[in-house]
Design a protein around this motif. Structure first.
Motif, PDB file in Angstrom:
ATOM      1  N   ASP A  81       0.854  -1.192   0.000  1.00  0.00           N
ATOM      2  CA  ASP A  81       0.000   0.000   0.000  1.00  0.00           C
ATOM      3  C   ASP A  81       0.888   1.238   0.000  1.00  0.00           C
ATOM      4  O   ASP A  81       1.680   1.444   0.920  1.00  0.00           O
ATOM      5  N   VAL A  82       0.773   2.065  -1.030  1.00  0.00           N
ATOM      6  CA  VAL A  82       1.612   3.259  -1.110  1.00  0.00           C
ATOM      7  C   VAL A  82       1.009   4.449  -0.365  1.00  0.00           C
ATOM      8  O   VAL A  82       1.615   5.511  -0.300  1.00  0.00           O
ATOM      9  N   SER A  83      -0.184   4.298   0.210  1.00  0.00           N
ATOM     10  CA  SER A  83      -0.744   5.348   1.060  1.00  0.00           C
ATOM     11  C   SER A  83      -0.240   5.153   2.488  1.00  0.00           C
ATOM     12  O   SER A  83       0.341   4.119   2.825  1.00  0.00           O
ATOM     13  N   PHE A  84      -0.483   6.144   3.331  1.00  0.00           N
ATOM     14  CA  PHE A  84       0.004   6.035   4.709  1.00  0.00           C
ATOM     15  C   PHE A  84      -0.765   5.002   5.520  1.00  0.00           C
ATOM     16  O   PHE A  84      -0.329   4.599   6.606  1.00  0.00           O
ATOM     17  N   LYS A  85      -1.892   4.486   5.003  1.00  0.00           N
ATOM     18  CA  LYS A  85      -2.767   3.610   5.790  1.00  0.00           C
ATOM     19  C   LYS A  85      -2.197   2.219   6.009  1.00  0.00           C
ATOM     20  O   LYS A  85      -2.600   1.515   6.925  1.00  0.00           O
ATOM     21  N   ALA A  86      -1.281   1.797   5.159  1.00  0.00           N
ATOM     22  CA  ALA A  86      -0.630   0.477   5.261  1.00  0.00           C
ATOM     23  C   ALA A  86      -1.619  -0.675   5.170  1.00  0.00           C
ATOM     24  O   ALA A  86      -1.406  -1.731   5.764  1.00  0.00           O
ATOM     25  N   GLN A  87      -2.694  -0.501   4.439  1.00  0.00           N
ATOM     26  CA  GLN A  87      -3.669  -1.569   4.279  1.00  0.00           C
ATOM     27  C   GLN A  87      -3.079  -2.693   3.431  1.00  0.00           C
ATOM     28  O   GLN A  87      -2.583  -2.474   2.344  1.00  0.00           O
ATOM     29  N   GLY A  88      -3.131  -3.896   3.962  1.00  0.00           N
ATOM     30  CA  GLY A  88      -2.594  -5.046   3.248  1.00  0.00           C
ATOM     31  C   GLY A  88      -1.100  -5.224   3.367  1.00  0.00           C
ATOM     32  O   GLY A  88      -0.536  -6.172   2.826  1.00  0.00           O
ATOM     33  N   CYS A  89      -0.427  -4.304   4.054  1.00  0.00           N
ATOM     34  CA  CYS A  89       1.024  -4.433   4.216  1.00  0.00           C
ATOM     35  C   CYS A  89       1.365  -5.531   5.219  1.00  0.00           C
ATOM     36  O   CYS A  89       0.643  -5.769   6.185  1.00  0.00           O
ATOM     37  N   SER A  90       2.487  -6.182   4.986  1.00  0.00           N
ATOM     38  CA  SER A  90       3.010  -7.184   5.912  1.00  0.00           C
ATOM     39  C   SER A  90       4.265  -6.645   6.587  1.00  0.00           C
ATOM     40  O   SER A  90       5.001  -5.843   6.013  1.00  0.00           O
TER      41      SER A  90
END
Length: 283
Positions: A100-109
């Motif tokens: 996720d390239v937004s600051f929300k980090a959705q889906g990031c591991s």
């Protein structure tokens, strides 16, 4: 120079074969946390304490570290072994990947990586000269100072590179002119036979700092007071020193125009610390 082989999410890999996407979340948003650990003669000093602090830092940013403290401790010794290192600095890094390239980090591991580099125990070092940092430390309600995070050290980087010519490091002050720490080490002040150190409201609660307070000072029958220390008080102290995993115990000779004499107490503490860290015990 880092070691040839790193540990990355359960596997040992060559450092020159690792890659990092420019879309990695933690590169853009400062959401990585890290930890630095020292080994002396193959024995890792306070490894479990460092690993536990890494976990606490990771928790602040919502990182998942899917390894037990024992697993992380054991891999530190394996990392030393595969790189044929005895006196070394081991660095863990926990960061979000590029989902996720937004600051929300959705889906990031969360990724967990460890590297090592040769880092011999230092002998008596030259004292440090500190200049007051241009930047101030924001109140504790504005930043998670007890997480060892890249976002804290971004300000350390800026301040270190903006310090006045001739100084070795900076000392951070709060917005109310109390002393915090240097760019990467805790600070102690000496008055007579007593030690004074700032609280850790606006500074990392250093492991070396705690060793000095809990282990070394009782051995030397030295009292320690943890309290707010105003910049205006600094002239009243007889001496000062920095402490940290990499710094160990290093005397301060000057803060701005304030000069400090050599202190026998700093030498005694440094000797005790050297004896403690250089014990050759099994992991």
């Amino acid at each position: 120079m880092i070691s040839d082989i790193a540990w990355a999410d359960g596997s040992f890999v060559r450092c020159d074969e690792m890659s990092l996407s420019p879309a990695t979340h933690s590169l853009s948003y400062g959401t990585s946390v890290f930890e630095g650990i020292r080994s002396y003669g193959g024995n890792i000093f306070k490894c479990e304490d460092h690993v536990e602090r890494l976990r606490r830092s990771a928790d602040v940013f919502g990182h998942t570290v899917p390894y037990s403290n024992a697993d992380l401790t054991n891999l530190c010794y394996e990392l030393l072994k595969v790189n044929k290192l005895a006196d070394a600095y081991i660095k863990f890094l926990v960061f979000y990947d590029d989902s996720d390239v937004s600051f929300k980090a959705q889906g990031c591991s969360s990724k967990v990586v460890a590297i090592a580099l040769p880092f011999p125990s230092k002998s008596a070092s030259e004292p440090y000269r500190l200049a007051t940092a241009t930047w101030r430390r924001a109140p504790a309600s504005c930043h998670p100072y007890q997480a060892k995070t890249s976002s804290t050290y971004a300000l350390s980087y800026l301040s270190y590179h903006q310090k006045a010519v001739g100084y070795d490091d900076v000392i951070f002050l709060s917005t109310t002119d109390t002393v915090c720490e240097s760019s990467g080490s805790n600070v102690f002040f000496i008055k007579g036979d007593d030690l004074f150190t700032p609280t850790t409201d606006l500074a990392l609660a250093g492991i070396t700092r705690r060793v000095i307070i809990d282990d070394l000072c009782p051995r030397l029958n030295v009292s320690v007071t943890e309290r707010d220390i105003s910049y205006t008080e600094l002239e009243s102290f007889d001496g000062a020193f920095l402490c940290g995993t990499a710094m160990e115990i290093t005397r301060i000779s000057q803060i701005d125009e304030i000069r400090y004499k050599t202190s026998a107490l700093v030498g005694a503490l440094a000797t005790e610390y050297h004896n403690l860290t250089n014990r050759r015990s099994a992991p």
